[in-house]
Design a protein around this motif. Structure first.
Motif, PDB file in Angstrom:
ATOM      1  N   ARG A 136      18.895 -54.178   0.803  1.00  0.00           N
ATOM      2  CA  ARG A 136      17.766 -55.070   1.433  1.00  0.00           C
ATOM      3  C   ARG A 136      18.254 -56.349   1.106  1.00  0.00           C
ATOM      4  O   ARG A 136      18.207 -57.079   2.016  1.00  0.00           O
ATOM      5  CB  ARG A 136      16.592 -54.623   0.742  1.00  0.00           C
ATOM      6  CG  ARG A 136      15.262 -55.534   1.354  1.00  0.00           C
ATOM      7  CD  ARG A 136      14.249 -55.649   0.493  1.00  0.00           C
ATOM      8  NE  ARG A 136      14.494 -56.306  -1.003  1.00  0.00           N
ATOM      9  CZ  ARG A 136      14.171 -55.889  -2.058  1.00  0.00           C
ATOM     10  NH1 ARG A 136      13.085 -55.286  -2.348  1.00  0.00           N
ATOM     11  NH2 ARG A 136      14.470 -56.690  -3.311  1.00  0.00           N
ATOM     12  N   GLU A 162       8.999 -51.279  -1.426  1.00  0.00           N
ATOM     13  CA  GLU A 162      10.240 -52.071  -1.646  1.00  0.00           C
ATOM     14  C   GLU A 162      10.729 -53.028  -0.663  1.00  0.00           C
ATOM     15  O   GLU A 162      11.418 -53.851  -0.951  1.00  0.00           O
ATOM     16  CB  GLU A 162      11.290 -51.147  -1.890  1.00  0.00           C
ATOM     17  CG  GLU A 162      11.197 -50.354  -3.018  1.00  0.00           C
ATOM     18  CD  GLU A 162      10.629 -50.723  -4.363  1.00  0.00           C
ATOM     19  OE1 GLU A 162      10.964 -51.896  -4.671  1.00  0.00           O
ATOM     20  OE2 GLU A 162      10.122 -49.891  -5.162  1.00  0.00           O
ATOM     21  N   LEU A 164      11.838 -52.587   2.430  1.00  0.00           N
ATOM     22  CA  LEU A 164      13.013 -52.281   2.888  1.00  0.00           C
ATOM     23  C   LEU A 164      13.177 -52.585   4.535  1.00  0.00           C
ATOM     24  O   LEU A 164      12.127 -51.959   5.226  1.00  0.00           O
ATOM     25  CB  LEU A 164      13.692 -51.027   2.672  1.00  0.00           C
ATOM     26  CG  LEU A 164      13.491 -50.644   1.122  1.00  0.00           C
ATOM     27  CD1 LEU A 164      13.772 -49.020   1.003  1.00  0.00           C
ATOM     28  CD2 LEU A 164      14.362 -51.298   0.480  1.00  0.00           C
ATOM     29  N   THR A 165      14.149 -52.982   4.992  1.00  0.00           N
ATOM     30  CA  THR A 165      14.161 -53.565   6.456  1.00  0.00           C
ATOM     31  C   THR A 165      14.955 -52.779   7.180  1.00  0.00           C
ATOM     32  O   THR A 165      15.274 -53.304   8.335  1.00  0.00           O
ATOM     33  CB  THR A 165      13.964 -54.922   6.634  1.00  0.00           C
ATOM     34  OG1 THR A 165      15.146 -55.303   5.869  1.00  0.00           O
ATOM     35  CG2 THR A 165      12.942 -55.748   6.222  1.00  0.00           C
ATOM     36  N   LEU A 186      15.425 -45.491   7.156  1.00  0.00           N
ATOM     37  CA  LEU A 186      15.579 -44.673   5.929  1.00  0.00           C
ATOM     38  C   LEU A 186      15.343 -43.250   6.780  1.00  0.00           C
ATOM     39  O   LEU A 186      14.341 -42.909   7.691  1.00  0.00           O
ATOM     40  CB  LEU A 186      14.597 -44.762   5.017  1.00  0.00           C
ATOM     41  CG  LEU A 186      14.740 -46.031   4.108  1.00  0.00           C
ATOM     42  CD1 LEU A 186      13.580 -45.905   3.277  1.00  0.00           C
ATOM     43  CD2 LEU A 186      15.949 -46.012   3.250  1.00  0.00           C
ATOM     44  N   ARG A 230       9.787 -47.249   1.815  1.00  0.00           N
ATOM     45  CA  ARG A 230      10.463 -48.640   2.271  1.00  0.00           C
ATOM     46  C   ARG A 230       9.113 -49.446   2.310  1.00  0.00           C
ATOM     47  O   ARG A 230       9.574 -50.843   2.283  1.00  0.00           O
ATOM     48  CB  ARG A 230       9.990 -47.998   4.120  1.00  0.00           C
ATOM     49  CG  ARG A 230      10.273 -49.235   4.994  1.00  0.00           C
ATOM     50  CD  ARG A 230       9.994 -48.910   6.410  1.00  0.00           C
ATOM     51  NE  ARG A 230       8.575 -48.757   6.287  1.00  0.00           N
ATOM     52  CZ  ARG A 230       8.071 -47.806   7.321  1.00  0.00           C
ATOM     53  NH1 ARG A 230       8.810 -47.227   8.320  1.00  0.00           N
ATOM     54  NH2 ARG A 230       6.569 -47.532   7.292  1.00  0.00           N
ATOM     55  N   THR A 259      16.203 -47.049  -5.891  1.00  0.00           N
ATOM     56  CA  THR A 259      15.429 -48.100  -5.787  1.00  0.00           C
ATOM     57  C   THR A 259      16.272 -49.291  -5.851  1.00  0.00           C
ATOM     58  O   THR A 259      16.398 -50.190  -5.271  1.00  0.00           O
ATOM     59  CB  THR A 259      14.260 -48.198  -6.558  1.00  0.00           C
ATOM     60  OG1 THR A 259      13.344 -47.201  -6.388  1.00  0.00           O
ATOM     61  CG2 THR A 259      13.596 -49.322  -6.319  1.00  0.00           C
ATOM     62  N   ALA A 262      18.745 -49.235  -2.778  1.00  0.00           N
ATOM     63  CA  ALA A 262      18.221 -49.972  -1.813  1.00  0.00           C
ATOM     64  C   ALA A 262      17.858 -51.376  -1.578  1.00  0.00           C
ATOM     65  O   ALA A 262      17.846 -51.986  -0.670  1.00  0.00           O
ATOM     66  CB  ALA A 262      17.045 -48.692  -1.454  1.00  0.00           C
ATOM     67  N   CYS A 263      17.281 -51.607  -2.873  1.00  0.00           N
ATOM     68  CA  CYS A 263      17.034 -53.024  -2.895  1.00  0.00           C
ATOM     69  C   CYS A 263      18.242 -53.829  -2.826  1.00  0.00           C
ATOM     70  O   CYS A 263      18.083 -54.982  -2.200  1.00  0.00           O
ATOM     71  CB  CYS A 263      16.121 -53.471  -4.177  1.00  0.00           C
ATOM     72  SG  CYS A 263      14.419 -52.723  -4.097  1.00  0.00           S
TER      73      CYS A 263
END
Length: 157
Positions: free
Chosen positions: A57, A88, A90-91, A94, A85, A50, A53-54
């Motif tokens: 992002r 969080e 997420l753009t 994945l 996604r 996480t 991924a952040c």
């Protein structure tokens, strides 16, 4: 530990076509002509994954402006990726590699040490693929925290 197949700078990036969080197929060839950061992570919604991924992002606008797209790949099912996604914000895509065949081809799955024991698993790895489909940077056994900042420095973003 046995030596795994590892990619090196200058190698051709192994092609892939995998489902994203919505079940749409995404291929590496979709990014031809642009640089793309492909990162492999063990499991959606875990603390380290996480954080990583952040961080991607939060850096995505600057990476995109510099000509880099981002794709994350894990062995999670698309439904779990969609939940991750959405939770969080997420753009970036994945992708689901449930059978771990893409991870294996990229050297991102195999034997690793986990708390002193040798286990089979996802090797947290990040690759920068150039617009021609070659590996510009191969990073294995990276740490989730601080990784994106270091990567940005390495690629000048």
């Amino acid at each position: 530990m046995t030596e795994q197949n590892r990619l090196a700078d200058g190698d051709a990036a192994p092609e892939f076509s995998l489902p994203d969080a919505d079940g749409n197929t995404v291929s590496l060839s979709d990014y031809r002509g642009r640089s793309v950061v492909v990162y492999f992570y063990p499991a959606a919604s875990t603390p380290g994954c996480t954080k990583e991924a952040c961080d991607f992002r939060d850096s995505l606008a600057e990476l995109n402006d510099a000509g880099f797209d981002v794709v994350g790949i894990s062995p999670d099912k698309p439904a779990k990726l969609a939940k991750f996604r959405d939770a969080e914000g997420l753009t970036f895509p994945l992708l689901s590699d449930e059978d771990r065949s893409v991870m294996t081809a990229w050297g991102a799955f195999g034997e690793k040490k986990n708390y002193g024991k040798i286990v089979q698993g996802v090797i947290r790895s990040t690759f920068v693929v150039d617009p021609d489909g070659k590996i510009a940077k191969a990073l294995y056994n990276i740490k989730a925290t601080g990784h994106v900042d270091r990567l940005r420095k390495d690629i000048g973003v």
